[in-house]
Design a protein around this motif. Structure first.
Motif, PDB file in Angstrom:
ATOM      1  N   LYS A  65       0.847  -1.491   0.119  1.00 22.28           N
ATOM      2  CA  LYS A  65      -0.093   0.762   0.037  1.00 22.28           C
ATOM      3  C   LYS A  65       1.212   1.360   0.074  1.00 22.28           C
ATOM      4  O   LYS A  65       2.105   1.202   0.865  1.00 22.28           O
ATOM      5  N   ILE A  66       0.042   2.038  -0.860  1.00 20.74           N
ATOM      6  CA  ILE A  66       1.217   3.477  -1.358  1.00 20.74           C
ATOM      7  C   ILE A  66       0.071   4.572  -0.531  1.00 20.74           C
ATOM      8  O   ILE A  66      -0.670   4.987  -0.366  1.00 20.74           O
ATOM      9  N   TRP A  67       0.946   5.355   0.821  1.00 20.74           N
ATOM     10  CA  TRP A  67       0.027   6.719   1.597  1.00 20.74           C
ATOM     11  C   TRP A  67       0.211   7.704   1.225  1.00 20.74           C
ATOM     12  O   TRP A  67       1.671   7.762   1.082  1.00 20.74           O
ATOM     13  N   ASP A  68      -0.634   8.352   1.001  1.00 25.46           N
ATOM     14  CA  ASP A  68      -0.503  10.394   0.910  1.00 25.46           C
ATOM     15  C   ASP A  68      -0.510  10.273   1.763  1.00 25.46           C
ATOM     16  O   ASP A  68      -1.693  10.784   2.499  1.00 25.46           O
ATOM     17  N   LEU A  69       0.590  11.115   2.671  1.00 26.90           N
ATOM     18  CA  LEU A  69       0.215  11.802   4.314  1.00 26.90           C
ATOM     19  C   LEU A  69      -0.945  12.595   4.205  1.00 26.90           C
ATOM     20  O   LEU A  69      -1.637  13.250   5.410  1.00 26.90           O
ATOM     21  N   GLN A  70      -1.314  13.981   3.550  1.00 25.66           N
ATOM     22  CA  GLN A  70      -1.422  15.076   3.048  1.00 25.66           C
ATOM     23  C   GLN A  70      -3.183  14.454   3.059  1.00 25.66           C
ATOM     24  O   GLN A  70      -4.020  14.967   3.057  1.00 25.66           O
ATOM     25  N   LYS A  71      -3.410  13.243   2.595  1.00 25.43           N
ATOM     26  CA  LYS A  71      -5.094  12.531   2.389  1.00 25.43           C
ATOM     27  C   LYS A  71      -4.763  10.819   3.023  1.00 25.43           C
ATOM     28  O   LYS A  71      -4.620  10.127   1.969  1.00 25.43           O
ATOM     29  N   PRO A  72      -4.869  11.068   3.969  1.00 24.85           N
ATOM     30  CA  PRO A  72      -4.803   9.360   4.873  1.00 24.85           C
ATOM     31  C   PRO A  72      -6.025   8.940   4.849  1.00 24.85           C
ATOM     32  O   PRO A  72      -5.855   7.716   5.540  1.00 24.85           O
ATOM     33  N   ASP A  73      -7.084   9.377   4.315  1.00 27.72           N
ATOM     34  CA  ASP A  73      -8.279   8.499   4.470  1.00 27.72           C
ATOM     35  C   ASP A  73      -7.733   7.131   4.094  1.00 27.72           C
ATOM     36  O   ASP A  73      -8.436   5.837   4.510  1.00 27.72           O
ATOM     37  N   THR A  74      -7.636   7.086   2.921  1.00 26.91           N
ATOM     38  CA  THR A  74      -7.340   5.547   1.601  1.00 26.91           C
ATOM     39  C   THR A  74      -6.659   5.340   1.523  1.00 26.91           C
ATOM     40  O   THR A  74      -5.616   6.646   0.918  1.00 26.91           O
ATOM     41  N   PRO A  75      -5.587   4.647   1.657  1.00 25.40           N
ATOM     42  CA  PRO A  75      -4.254   4.469   0.104  1.00 25.40           C
ATOM     43  C   PRO A  75      -4.179   4.973  -1.052  1.00 25.40           C
ATOM     44  O   PRO A  75      -5.146   4.848  -1.646  1.00 25.40           O
ATOM     45  N   ALA A  76      -3.044   5.429  -1.456  1.00 24.18           N
ATOM     46  CA  ALA A  76      -3.309   5.747  -2.261  1.00 24.18           C
ATOM     47  C   ALA A  76      -2.796   4.770  -3.799  1.00 24.18           C
ATOM     48  O   ALA A  76      -3.790   5.323  -5.128  1.00 24.18           O
ATOM     49  N   PHE A  77      -2.354   4.251  -3.516  1.00 23.71           N
ATOM     50  CA  PHE A  77      -2.313   2.751  -4.475  1.00 23.71           C
ATOM     51  C   PHE A  77      -2.130   1.854  -3.272  1.00 23.71           C
ATOM     52  O   PHE A  77      -1.800   1.234  -2.256  1.00 23.71           O
ATOM     53  N   THR A  78      -3.141   0.947  -3.884  1.00 25.88           N
ATOM     54  CA  THR A  78      -3.300  -0.602  -3.531  1.00 25.88           C
ATOM     55  C   THR A  78      -3.401  -2.102  -4.124  1.00 25.88           C
ATOM     56  O   THR A  78      -4.076  -1.348  -5.265  1.00 25.88           O
ATOM     57  N   ALA A  79      -2.036  -2.832  -4.360  1.00 26.14           N
ATOM     58  CA  ALA A  79      -1.492  -3.439  -5.518  1.00 26.14           C
ATOM     59  C   ALA A  79      -2.548  -4.564  -5.273  1.00 26.14           C
ATOM     60  O   ALA A  79      -2.889  -4.947  -3.973  1.00 26.14           O
ATOM     61  N   LYS A  80      -2.606  -5.063  -6.103  1.00 22.06           N
ATOM     62  CA  LYS A  80      -3.671  -6.347  -5.881  1.00 22.06           C
ATOM     63  C   LYS A  80      -2.436  -7.836  -6.154  1.00 22.06           C
ATOM     64  O   LYS A  80      -1.262  -7.565  -6.864  1.00 22.06           O
ATOM     65  N   ASN A  81      -3.583  -8.672  -5.750  1.00 25.71           N
ATOM     66  CA  ASN A  81      -2.681  -9.853  -5.434  1.00 25.71           C
ATOM     67  C   ASN A  81      -2.418 -10.717  -6.347  1.00 25.71           C
ATOM     68  O   ASN A  81      -2.982 -10.356  -7.490  1.00 25.71           O
ATOM     69  N   LEU A  82      -1.213 -11.451  -6.617  1.00 31.74           N
ATOM     70  CA  LEU A  82      -0.878 -12.076  -7.705  1.00 31.74           C
ATOM     71  C   LEU A  82      -1.819 -13.136  -8.262  1.00 31.74           C
ATOM     72  O   LEU A  82      -2.540 -13.473  -7.723  1.00 31.74           O
ATOM     73  N   ARG A  83      -1.619 -13.410  -9.604  1.00 35.05           N
ATOM     74  CA  ARG A  83      -3.151 -14.509 -10.014  1.00 35.05           C
ATOM     75  C   ARG A  83      -2.805 -16.076  -9.686  1.00 35.05           C
ATOM     76  O   ARG A  83      -1.640 -16.008  -8.941  1.00 35.05           O
ATOM     77  N   ASP A  84      -4.245 -16.658  -9.447  1.00 36.21           N
ATOM     78  CA  ASP A  84      -3.742 -17.799  -8.590  1.00 36.21           C
ATOM     79  C   ASP A  84      -3.404 -18.964  -9.487  1.00 36.21           C
ATOM     80  O   ASP A  84      -2.743 -18.550 -10.726  1.00 36.21           O
ATOM     81  N   ASP A  85      -2.930 -19.351  -9.394  1.00 36.03           N
ATOM     82  CA  ASP A  85      -1.478 -21.060  -9.301  1.00 36.03           C
ATOM     83  C   ASP A  85      -2.626 -21.845 -10.578  1.00 36.03           C
ATOM     84  O   ASP A  85      -3.573 -21.880 -10.995  1.00 36.03           O
ATOM     85  N   TRP A  86      -1.825 -22.672 -11.032  1.00 36.14           N
ATOM     86  CA  TRP A  86      -2.715 -23.551 -12.314  1.00 36.14           C
ATOM     87  C   TRP A  86      -3.267 -24.249 -11.054  1.00 36.14           C
ATOM     88  O   TRP A  86      -4.098 -25.056 -12.007  1.00 36.14           O
ATOM     89  N   LEU A  87      -3.870 -24.667  -9.843  1.00 39.99           N
ATOM     90  CA  LEU A  87      -5.129 -24.899  -9.761  1.00 39.99           C
ATOM     91  C   LEU A  87      -5.717 -24.311  -8.693  1.00 39.99           C
ATOM     92  O   LEU A  87      -6.593 -24.551  -7.930  1.00 39.99           O
ATOM     93  N   ASP A  88      -6.209 -23.214  -9.396  1.00 38.08           N
ATOM     94  CA  ASP A  88      -7.007 -22.281  -9.072  1.00 38.08           C
ATOM     95  C   ASP A  88      -6.682 -21.475  -7.679  1.00 38.08           C
ATOM     96  O   ASP A  88      -7.569 -21.131  -6.915  1.00 38.08           O
ATOM     97  N   LEU A  89      -5.936 -21.553  -7.245  1.00 36.37           N
ATOM     98  CA  LEU A  89      -5.532 -21.782  -6.115  1.00 36.37           C
ATOM     99  C   LEU A  89      -4.354 -19.729  -5.211  1.00 36.37           C
ATOM    100  O   LEU A  89      -3.981 -20.335  -6.168  1.00 36.37           O
ATOM    101  N   THR A  90      -5.584 -19.439  -4.284  1.00 38.71           N
ATOM    102  CA  THR A  90      -5.087 -18.588  -4.299  1.00 38.71           C
ATOM    103  C   THR A  90      -3.245 -18.396  -3.496  1.00 38.71           C
ATOM    104  O   THR A  90      -2.886 -19.252  -2.739  1.00 38.71           O
ATOM    105  N   ARG A  91      -2.017 -17.392  -4.279  1.00 37.58           N
ATOM    106  CA  ARG A  91      -0.973 -17.335  -4.228  1.00 37.58           C
ATOM    107  C   ARG A  91      -0.717 -16.720  -2.561  1.00 37.58           C
ATOM    108  O   ARG A  91      -1.021 -15.471  -2.792  1.00 37.58           O
TER     109      ARG A  91
END
Length: 379
Positions: free
Chosen positions: A153-179
């Motif tokens: 997460k990347i935060w802008d301290l001048q706008k602290p309510d929500t993160p400026a950027f939130t990374a998305k998790n990697l795609r599921d593996d070949w067994l459709d399991l969450t990485r």
């Protein structure tokens, strides 16, 4: 101690609560502490500079206090309560513009403190199990956080309510399991909006918040063991990473390949930092050594034994070696002795040595001889 502290170009925090300063050029190391009794409650977990002139150090301890250390005087000048031990250890510490202070703890509480305020001016929740918080060297109001099952997460301290950027998790593996995801460290890439992270699953990811894509724009792996720390060299386009087995490598951020490995480390790497202007990297960890490697030929330039397990490291912007670089290069790795040693070795030396007496095993032939002697005596 002011004269000795001004000589130090490398600062380290130990598990025993001692702030250690090392003068590589003079081959000396010094211990600094403000109490006569040391305990794990004062373990140093975070270090940062308190001003642009690097005349003050901010030291974050396990007990939730932040101490100010004067490099000019060689003493601690102030202690400030910035958290409680129940919230977990400090995972990040930074100085904001003016007199502000930024802290982050393992439970994910991110706080902004003003100089005279006993209560935080701003408080944010970055999620549970935060492993690291880093401040952007260009924009001091931008910080990044991440941890176990807690993506970048990347935060802008001048706008602290929500993160400026939130990374998305990697795609599921070949067994459709969450990485699984576990961010251990991160850094802002200079002259860009990109952030590079390393994970406990030996992955290196590069995120670009300026694009709509929230997944990594570059993803590759190094080794088979959890990565614990990273740092960016001054030259750019590369990153230095260390893992739990003491392996340190220089990785290319353009192609995702290994440029070379830095040898000599035997314990897990807790922290490492590249010098802001010179092609060298300093590292420390569980083997209680400070090591300085060259990033050009990847050779070990300096090696310092500091007696305690080391948690964090901070380099001064001045050169690590002042007038002694040639000698260090010709002589190889140097051993530096501490001026003020701890009592660990004395305790072991005074302990009574216990030797176990081993019983000699009797062979079958000896048993037969004893039996025949007894029979003769009876006759």
């Amino acid at each position: 101690m002011g004269d000795t502290s001004r000589l130090c170009s490398v600062w380290l925090g130990s598990e025993t609560g001692i702030l250690k300063g090392v003068s590589v050029s003079r081959k000396q190391a010094f211990n600094f502490c403000n109490t006569s009794h040391l305990s794990r409650d004062q373990e140093v977990r975070a270090l940062c500079w308190g001003d642009p002139d690097e005349s003050e150090l901010l030291v974050g301890s396990v007990d939730g206090t932040v101490k100010t250390f004067s490099v000019q005087k060689g003493v601690f000048t102030e202690t400030r309560r910035c958290g409680e031990p129940a919230e977990g250890c400090f995972t990040g510490l930074a100085r904001l513009s003016g007199s502000g202070l930024l802290t982050c703890v393992e439970t994910g509480t991110l706080r902004v403190w003003r100089e005279d305020g006993a209560e935080p001016a701003t408080e944010m929740k970055a999620g549970d199990h935060v492993s690291r918080m880093r401040q952007s060297p260009v924009n001091r109001n931008h910080v990044a956080t991440g941890g176990k099952a807690n993506g970048l997460k990347i935060w802008d301290l001048q706008k602290p309510d929500t993160p400026a950027f939130t990374a998305k998790n990697l795609r599921d593996d070949w067994l459709d399991l969450t990485r699984p995801q576990w961010v251990r460290d991160m850094a802002f890439i200079p002259e860009s909006d990109k952030v590079v992270t390393c994970t406990a699953y030996h992955q290196v990811h590069v995120f670009d918040p300026s694009t709509p894509q929230r997944r990594p724009v570059l993803e590759f792996e190094y080794g088979e063991h959890p990565l614990t720390a990273l740092s960016l060299p001054a030259a750019g386009n590369a990153v230095v990473v260390g893992n739990t087995h003491g392996h340190i490598a220089l990785l290319d951020l353009r192609k995702g390949v290994v440029r070379g490995c830095l040898k000599g480390t035997t314990g897990g790497v807790r922290a490492l930092q590249c010098h802001p202007t010179r092609p060298v990297v300093a590292s420390c960890g569980l083997d209680r050594f400070l090591r300085v490697h060259s990033l050009e030929d990847r050779k070990l330039q300096h090696k310092v034994y500091l007696k305690s397990r080391l948690n964090c490291i901070l380099l001064a912007s001045s050169d690590l070696v002042d007038g002694g670089g040639a000698a260090a290069g010709e002589g190889g790795a140097e051993g530096v002795k501490e001026e003020d040693g701890e009592e660990d070795d004395e305790v072991w030396e005074t302990m009574e040595r216990v030797e176990e007496k081993t019983k000699r095993k009797t062979t079958e032939e000896e048993e037969l001889q004893k039996t025949s002697k007894k029979k003769k005596g009876q006759d």
